[in-house]
Structures are given as C-alpha cells and as structure tokens.
Motif scaffolding. Structure first.
Motif, short mmCIF file in Angstrom:
data_model
loop_
_atom_site.label_atom_id
_atom_site.label_comp_id
_atom_site.label_asym_id
_atom_site.label_seq_id
_atom_site.Cartn_x
_atom_site.Cartn_y
_atom_site.Cartn_z
N MET A 134 0.84 -1.20 0.00
CA MET A 134 0.00 0.00 0.00
C MET A 134 0.88 1.27 0.00
O MET A 134 0.56 2.24 -0.68
N SER A 135 1.96 1.26 0.78
CA SER A 135 2.82 2.45 0.83
C SER A 135 3.54 2.64 -0.50
O SER A 135 3.70 3.77 -0.98
N ILE A 136 3.98 1.56 -1.14
CA ILE A 136 4.64 1.66 -2.44
C ILE A 136 3.64 2.13 -3.50
O ILE A 136 3.95 2.97 -4.34
N ALA A 137 2.41 1.62 -3.44
CA ALA A 137 1.37 2.04 -4.38
C ALA A 137 1.04 3.52 -4.19
O ALA A 137 0.85 4.27 -5.17
N ALA A 138 0.97 3.98 -2.95
CA ALA A 138 0.68 5.40 -2.67
C ALA A 138 1.81 6.28 -3.17
O ALA A 138 1.59 7.36 -3.74
N LEU A 139 3.07 5.83 -2.96
CA LEU A 139 4.21 6.59 -3.45
C LEU A 139 4.20 6.67 -4.97
O LEU A 139 4.43 7.73 -5.56
N GLY A 140 3.91 5.56 -5.63
CA GLY A 140 3.83 5.53 -7.10
C GLY A 140 2.73 6.44 -7.62
O GLY A 140 2.91 7.16 -8.60
N ALA A 141 1.58 6.42 -6.97
CA ALA A 141 0.47 7.28 -7.39
C ALA A 141 0.83 8.75 -7.20
O ALA A 141 0.52 9.60 -8.05
N GLY A 142 1.51 9.06 -6.10
CA GLY A 142 1.93 10.44 -5.85
C GLY A 142 2.91 10.92 -6.90
O GLY A 142 2.82 12.06 -7.38
N LEU A 143 3.86 10.08 -7.28
CA LEU A 143 4.81 10.45 -8.33
C LEU A 143 4.11 10.63 -9.67
O LEU A 143 4.44 11.55 -10.43
N ALA A 144 3.15 9.76 -9.98
CA ALA A 144 2.43 9.86 -11.25
C ALA A 144 1.62 11.15 -11.31
O ALA A 144 1.62 11.87 -12.33
N PHE A 145 0.92 11.50 -10.22
CA PHE A 145 0.14 12.74 -10.20
C PHE A 145 1.06 13.96 -10.25
O PHE A 145 0.74 14.96 -10.89
N GLY A 146 2.18 13.91 -9.58
CA GLY A 146 3.13 15.02 -9.61
C GLY A 146 3.70 15.24 -10.99
O GLY A 146 3.83 16.38 -11.46
N ALA A 147 4.04 14.16 -11.68
CA ALA A 147 4.57 14.27 -13.04
C ALA A 147 3.50 14.81 -13.99
O ALA A 147 3.79 15.62 -14.87
N ALA A 148 2.25 14.38 -13.79
CA ALA A 148 1.17 14.86 -14.64
C ALA A 148 0.93 16.35 -14.42
O ALA A 148 0.63 17.10 -15.35
N ALA A 149 1.07 16.81 -13.18
CA ALA A 149 0.85 18.22 -12.88
C ALA A 149 1.95 19.10 -13.47
O ALA A 149 1.72 20.24 -13.85
N CYS A 150 3.17 18.58 -13.58
CA CYS A 150 4.29 19.36 -14.12
C CYS A 150 4.31 19.37 -15.64
O CYS A 150 4.88 20.26 -16.24
N GLY A 151 3.71 18.39 -16.28
CA GLY A 151 3.74 18.30 -17.74
C GLY A 151 2.57 19.05 -18.34
O GLY A 151 1.87 19.82 -17.71
N GLY A 152 2.37 18.86 -19.63
CA GLY A 152 1.25 19.47 -20.30
C GLY A 152 1.63 20.77 -20.98
O GLY A 152 2.78 21.16 -21.04
N GLU A 153 0.62 21.44 -21.50
CA GLU A 153 0.80 22.69 -22.21
C GLU A 153 1.05 23.84 -21.24
O GLU A 153 0.44 23.89 -20.18
N PRO A 154 1.93 24.77 -21.58
CA PRO A 154 2.15 25.93 -20.72
C PRO A 154 0.92 26.84 -20.74
O PRO A 154 0.21 26.92 -21.74
N GLU A 155 0.70 27.52 -19.63
CA GLU A 155 -0.41 28.46 -19.56
C GLU A 155 -0.06 29.70 -20.37
O GLU A 155 1.07 30.17 -20.37
N ILE A 156 -1.06 30.24 -21.06
CA ILE A 156 -0.86 31.43 -21.87
C ILE A 156 -1.60 32.57 -21.21
O ILE A 156 -2.79 32.48 -20.92
N ASP A 157 -0.88 33.66 -20.98
CA ASP A 157 -1.48 34.84 -20.38
C ASP A 157 -2.15 35.64 -21.48
O ASP A 157 -1.49 36.24 -22.32
N SER A 158 -3.49 35.63 -21.49
CA SER A 158 -4.21 36.32 -22.56
C SER A 158 -4.08 37.83 -22.45
O SER A 158 -4.30 38.54 -23.41
N ALA A 159 -3.73 38.36 -21.30
CA ALA A 159 -3.56 39.80 -21.16
C ALA A 159 -2.38 40.30 -21.99
O ALA A 159 -2.38 41.42 -22.49
N SER A 160 -1.35 39.46 -22.17
CA SER A 160 -0.20 39.88 -22.95
C SER A 160 -0.52 39.93 -24.44
O SER A 160 0.17 40.58 -25.20
N ASP A 161 -1.59 39.24 -24.88
CA ASP A 161 -1.98 39.25 -26.29
C ASP A 161 -2.95 40.37 -26.61
O ASP A 161 -3.37 40.52 -27.74
N ALA A 162 -3.32 41.19 -25.62
CA ALA A 162 -4.32 42.22 -25.83
C ALA A 162 -3.81 43.32 -26.76
O ALA A 162 -4.57 43.91 -27.50
N SER A 163 -2.54 43.61 -26.75
CA SER A 163 -1.97 44.66 -27.59
C SER A 163 -1.13 44.00 -28.68
O SER A 163 -0.01 43.60 -28.44
#
Length: 152
Positions: free
Chosen positions: A14-43
């Motif tokens: 259970m502790s190994i499974a929890a550690l693995g799940a935590g690492l998977a969620f952490g990696a998913a949170a760090c990856g993906g598309e970067p956020e775009i600030d729409s205010a910078s595109d206003a001008s």
C-alpha cells in the motif's frame, strides 16, 4: 506469525502504491501545455517596454502611432504585404484618417517620415503560412547638426 507477515506485506504494498500514485500525479501536474497569459496578447503591436522609439507591427493588425509635438494627431499603421527576393521588403499602409491611406514598400534600413519623426525599418519577419509576419520600426535620432549630446 503468518498473519503479521501478511499484514506487513500488505502495508508495504500500500505504501509503495501510494508513493507511485503520488509520483504519477506530480509528473502529470508538471507536464502538459504551458499556460498562456491572454492579457499579454491584448496589444498586438506594442511599443516594447517603456521605449517609445521602437514599434513592432504585426501583419493585418492596425497600430495607432501618436505624432507631432503634442502627440494629439494619430496615424494608423498596418502591414499589408511583403515582397520576397534578394532584398525583402514590407508593405505598410499609413492612414491619417483625412485622405486615402498611403502605401509604402520598405526594405530593411529604409526610412519613413511620419509626422515630425523619421522611422527606420530595423527588422522584417516573414512567416509565410506559419503565422503573421512582423516589422519593427525604430525612431531615428533627430539631426542636431553635429551639436548632439557629445561631451568632450
């Protein structure tokens, strides 16, 4: 004793499974598309920073440039096209509002008189199908007849 050994194995699993799940969620949170600030595109064609001597134009998007000593008058600048070749050029339409827009074909380094100031084409970016192109105009220093800010 076998009950305690089974419980320890289950707790370890259970502790190994929890550690693995935590690492998977952490990696998913760090990856993906970067956020775009729409205010910078206003001008779309901003004056870069606080520097009023440099203007970046984006193809197809008008930019209002204040001219004259009181800067009450405004000209609308818009890139309307490009000319490719050995000496690439940008086509800029200048609309003062009072008469039909004037069109200028300018190569890198060419000058354009707008109001009381002279602007030089310092950059041309042609992107073709990848997106809109751009051009940067830089205000030239006024000619002071050799009596500039030199200190000797």
């Amino acid at each position: 004793m076998t009950v305690f050994a089974g419980a320890r194995r289950a707790a370890r699993f259970m502790s190994i499974a929890a550690l693995g799940a935590g690492l998977a969620f952490g990696a998913a949170a760090c990856g993906g598309e970067p956020e775009i600030d729409s205010a910078s595109d206003a001008s779309p064609a901003p004056v870069l920073g606080e520097d009023t001597d440099r203007v970046q134009l984006t193809e197809g998007i008008p930019f209002d440039l204040r001219t004259g000593p009181d800067e009450a008058a405004a000209l609308s600048l818009k890139i309307t096209g490009y000319e490719e070749g050995d000496d690439p050029a940008v086509v800029i339409a200048v609309d003062s509002g009072a008469e039909p827009p004037a069109s200028y074909t300018l190569s890198l380094g060419d000058e354009l008189k707008l109001g009381d100031d002279t602007w030089r084409v310092s950059e041309i970016g042609m992107n073709g199908d990848a997106g809109p192109g751009s051009a940067t105009l830089t205000r030239d220093e006024p000619d002071t007849g050799g009596q500039g800010d030199r200190q000797e």
